[in-house]
Design a protein around this motif. Structure first.
Motif, mmCIF file in Angstrom:
data_model
loop_
_atom_site.group_PDB
_atom_site.id
_atom_site.type_symbol
_atom_site.label_atom_id
_atom_site.label_comp_id
_atom_site.label_asym_id
_atom_site.label_seq_id
_atom_site.Cartn_x
_atom_site.Cartn_y
_atom_site.Cartn_z
ATOM 1 N N SER A 31 -27.088 -59.892 -65.598
ATOM 2 C CA SER A 31 -27.048 -58.432 -65.668
ATOM 3 C C SER A 31 -27.340 -58.029 -67.107
ATOM 4 C CB SER A 31 -25.700 -57.873 -65.219
ATOM 5 O OG SER A 31 -24.655 -58.360 -66.041
ATOM 6 N N GLY A 33 -27.435 -54.375 -70.025
ATOM 7 C CA GLY A 33 -27.108 -52.974 -70.243
ATOM 8 C C GLY A 33 -27.310 -52.561 -71.686
ATOM 9 N N ARG A 44 -24.285 -44.811 -71.322
ATOM 10 C CA ARG A 44 -24.612 -46.195 -70.954
ATOM 11 C C ARG A 44 -25.610 -46.247 -69.804
ATOM 12 N NH1 ARG A 44 -19.271 -49.231 -69.264
ATOM 13 N NH2 ARG A 44 -18.733 -47.166 -68.490
ATOM 14 N N ARG A 45 -26.382 -47.338 -69.797
ATOM 15 C CA ARG A 45 -27.203 -47.691 -68.645
ATOM 16 C C ARG A 45 -26.982 -49.186 -68.399
ATOM 17 N NH1 ARG A 45 -27.234 -42.968 -68.741
ATOM 18 N NH2 ARG A 45 -29.029 -41.545 -68.983
ATOM 19 N N ARG A 46 -26.621 -49.554 -67.175
ATOM 20 C CA ARG A 46 -26.373 -50.958 -66.848
ATOM 21 C C ARG A 46 -27.011 -51.288 -65.504
ATOM 22 N NH1 ARG A 46 -20.011 -51.509 -67.092
ATOM 23 N NH2 ARG A 46 -20.170 -49.535 -65.949
ATOM 24 N N GLU A 48 -27.685 -54.745 -62.607
ATOM 25 C CA GLU A 48 -27.576 -56.140 -62.208
ATOM 26 C C GLU A 48 -28.971 -56.739 -62.113
ATOM 27 O OE1 GLU A 48 -25.720 -58.773 -58.495
ATOM 28 O OE2 GLU A 48 -25.330 -56.607 -58.633
ATOM 29 N N LEU A 54 -33.120 -52.954 -65.593
ATOM 30 C CA LEU A 54 -32.575 -52.073 -66.624
ATOM 31 C C LEU A 54 -33.665 -51.196 -67.212
ATOM 32 C CD1 LEU A 54 -30.240 -51.193 -68.486
ATOM 33 C CD2 LEU A 54 -30.882 -53.073 -70.014
ATOM 34 N N ARG A 73 -25.907 -60.424 -69.903
ATOM 35 C CA ARG A 73 -24.640 -61.084 -69.556
ATOM 36 C C ARG A 73 -24.855 -62.242 -68.608
ATOM 37 N NH1 ARG A 73 -20.560 -60.207 -65.057
ATOM 38 N NH2 ARG A 73 -18.569 -60.962 -65.883
ATOM 39 N N VAL A 82 -22.777 -54.284 -61.610
ATOM 40 C CA VAL A 82 -22.900 -53.205 -62.594
ATOM 41 C C VAL A 82 -21.553 -52.958 -63.275
ATOM 42 C CG1 VAL A 82 -23.373 -50.752 -62.912
ATOM 43 C CG2 VAL A 82 -24.851 -52.128 -61.431
ATOM 44 N N ALA A 85 -21.002 -55.541 -65.875
ATOM 45 C CA ALA A 85 -22.050 -55.657 -66.897
ATOM 46 C C ALA A 85 -21.599 -54.995 -68.195
ATOM 47 C CB ALA A 85 -23.345 -55.020 -66.398
ATOM 48 N N HIS A 86 -22.122 -55.485 -69.296
ATOM 49 C CA HIS A 86 -21.874 -54.885 -70.610
ATOM 50 C C HIS A 86 -22.952 -53.824 -70.872
ATOM 51 C CE1 HIS A 86 -19.497 -58.575 -72.273
ATOM 52 N NE2 HIS A 86 -19.484 -58.574 -70.943
ATOM 53 N N HIS A 88 -19.161 -52.532 -72.176
ATOM 54 C CA HIS A 88 -17.947 -51.948 -71.618
ATOM 55 C C HIS A 88 -17.499 -50.819 -72.532
ATOM 56 C CE1 HIS A 88 -17.369 -54.645 -68.259
ATOM 57 N NE2 HIS A 88 -17.777 -55.636 -69.041
#
Length: 608
Positions: A31, A33, A44-46, A48, A54, A73, A82, A85-86, A88
């Motif tokens: 994943s 982000g 944020r945008r994350r 998988e 992305l 990640r 998601v 995913a980082h 965080h």
């Protein structure tokens, strides 16, 4: 290995964050982000899966921020998703993280009791809430991070982005690499120089325990004691380079230092850190309860990893194992009627003898499995099951991080096999996974012994021969230590089971013969101590690698002693391998040999 990147600029950074992450795809990930500040607020945008997911998300929902962090990640705590995913985030900050926070469960319980609400299964989110709590008490960002770091156990690198702080990034490392770079009116942060190479050739590599504060036009670095320090500037090859030595003299040294990080990512393939359960890598399936016998084969360092693996499978899963040097496996013509799995170990996945052995096993109708570092290799393609080690590119000919990752994979597989066979219950499985998760931190502590080992290497470099001794799990380590020394220093060395000393090798011992003894205080320590006495009685120069309890025994008066941290027996092959590597490395430097490319050797032996 996860990837980290951060940028402070005067123009939007989202696309460049993603481009930098693409240069870290070789590390493996599930994943990705990015997070930026837009109008001072965190966004944020994350996604998988692949970075293309992305990139498509960012194209559909653009980010205009001029400061940001990004991450690829590889799941350790929690499934790929998601939510896990980082980066965080809390309302006060966003962060990205490589490594493992060993004490995250205790910290999470404490934070939840204080009212923190968690959105993921990860250990990383614990750090976010820990720093947020310090900010809420009135601490400045750097103070909040420094205070939080004192609570963390494990090996990690971290990068922080703060709400309302449009000209501030903070990075910190302990056991996992992190670099900072300077450009024209811009500042950068990344897992290594590869991520930063499109932007700058001016890079500083943070040292153990460092914390870096990045602002427009300024990078301030503090050491683990909070004192401001300077770190040397390294000029990289810019956009042209792919794999770089970074702040290290040789690739071998760099790869030794990468072990805390790569061990954590290898572990993540085999253990769900959230549940404490073992698992097989994605797409691989085998029920070890049906396996009556395992045939193991490998070459060189991989053979010594397989020898440790035999100890693991027989002790923890109660599966009998046969072990062969791959070049002899098919010529021995052993009856294979009761062998249900043939397991091959290879760093490159192209080793000719190992590949020939795999094909022989398949021809005999056996189910085959491979522990490899290169998932696109021939052995990986032809094996029925593939267990990747995730060590990343290993440039030095003498294997270091690939070896310890092989050991980690074998240990985790043995525990999985024990669970399948009913030898290990759920409670003991959770205890084993907790123990294995300590390996990155303990590896980092072993690396910190480098100065002590370097002093011993100066003496070793004056010798022409050496013996290495060990029992149990330490026996393969003795042979691997001897191999490393002869590979890169060209000093003749032999590794023996300590119990074999009286059966011949003792004739070699006199005042000119150094004897390296690998002896954690385990079930065989007292017998190894007797062998040390025998060596001392004949004037041998003894170098003893042991732990705190072993250092309290009488034999320490007979030897030069290197004290490693105490640890459960299953971890000793993984952690004690590191001082063996450092001893060989620094001896070779003293000898003036070509450490990364020793004479007559190749990284991948593709001919028989």
């Amino acid at each position: 290995m996860c990837g980290i990147v951060g940028i402070i600029s005067r123009k939007p950074v989202a696309d460049r964050l993603i481009d930098a992450l693409k240069r870290l795809e070789y590390r493996g990930y599930d994943s990705a982000g990015v997070a930026t500040l837009e109008g001072g607020h965190l966004t944020r945008r994350r996604a998988e899966g692949k970075l293309s997911n992305l990139a498509a998300l960012v194209e559909d929902k653009p980010l205009a921020g001029t400061i940001g962090i990004g991450h690829t990640r590889w799941a350790t705590h929690g499934v790929p998703s998601v939510a896990n995913a980082h980066p965080h985030a809390t309302g006060a900050l966003a962060l990205v993280h490589n490594g493992i926070i060993e004490n995250y469960r205790e910290l999470r319980a404490e934070l939840e009791a204080d009212g923190a609400v968690f959105e993921s299964q990860t250990d990383t989110e614990t750090v976010a809430h820990l720093v947020t709590r310090e900010l809420a008490k009135g601490a400045e960002p750097r103070e909040a991070v420094q205070e939080a770091l004192t609570r963390l156990e494990g090996a990690f690198s971290l990068a922080f982005l703060f709400e309302g702080e449009s000209e501030l990034l903070i990075g910190a490392r302990r056991g996992s690499p992190l670099a900072v770079g300077e450009g024209e009116g811009e500042m950068f942060l990344g897992s290594d120089g590869i991520a930063l190479s499109p932007f700058t050739d001016t890079i500083r590599y943070l040292e153990e325990g460092d914390l870096a504060v990045l602002e427009h036009g300024r990078i301030t670095i503090f050491n683990e004691h909070g004192a401001e320090v300077t770190r040397p500037v390294k000029r990289s090859a810019g956009k042209a380079f792919y794999v770089d030595k970074g702040n290290y003299r040789h690739f071998m040294q760099k790869e030794i230092y990468e072990q805390p990080e790569v061990l954590s990512h290898t572990l993540s393939s085999f253990i769900d850190m959230t549940s404490g359960a073992t698992r097989l890598p994605k797409g691989q399936a085998i029920d070890f309860s049906t396996v009556r016998r395992i045939a193991l084969a490998a070459c060189g360092t991989g053979f010594y990893a397989a020898l440790v693996g035999r100890y693991y499978f027989e002790r923890y899963a109660r599966i009998p194992c046969d072990l062969d040097v791959a070049s002899e496996f098919r010529y021995r013509e052993s009856p294979l009627s009761d062998v249900d799995l043939a397991l091959f170990v290879s760093q490159s996945g192209e080793t000719a003898d190992t590949l020939a052995s795999l094909r022989y096993a398949k021809g005999e109708g056996l189910k085959t499995a491979a522990i490899v570092n290169v998932e696109e290799s021939t052995i990986a393609r032809e094996a029925d099951l593939v267990f990747p080690t995730l060590a990343g590119p290993e440039i030095g000919v003498a294997s270091t991080k690939a070896f310890t990752c092989q050991l980690m994979a074998l240990a985790a597989l043995a525990i999985r096999a024990g669970v399948d066979r009913g030898v290990i219950d759920t409670e003991r499985e959770a205890e084993f996974t907790r123990i294995l998760s300590e390996a990155p931190r303990l590896a980092n502590e072993a690396i910190r012994l480098e100065a002590t080992i370097e002093a011993l290497a100066r003496k070793m470099a004056t010798k022409h021969h050496a013996l290495f001794l060990g029992r149990g799990f330490s026996y393969p380590l003795a042979m691997e230590g001897a191999l490393k020394l002869k590979e890169i220093s060209y000093i003749h060395a032999e590794g023996y089971a300590a119990g074999e000393l009286k059966h011949g090798p003792i004739a070699l011992i006199d005042e000119t013969m150094p004897v390296v003894v690998v002896a954690p205080h385990d079930r065989s320590f007292e017998k190894t101590a007797s062998n040390v006495q025998e060596v001392a009685a004949r004037g041998g120069e003894i170098i003893l690698f042991t732990d705190g309890k072993g250092a309290q025994s009488g034999i320490v008066d007979l030897a030069e002693v290197v004290i490693l941290p105490d640890m459960p027996e299953i971890l000793t092959p993984i952690v004690y391998a590191i001082p063996m590597q450092l001893l060989a490395y620094h001896t070779a430097i003293q000898m003036g040999t070509d450490v990364d490319q020793p004479r007559n050797l190749a990284k991948s032996v593709t001919v028989e």
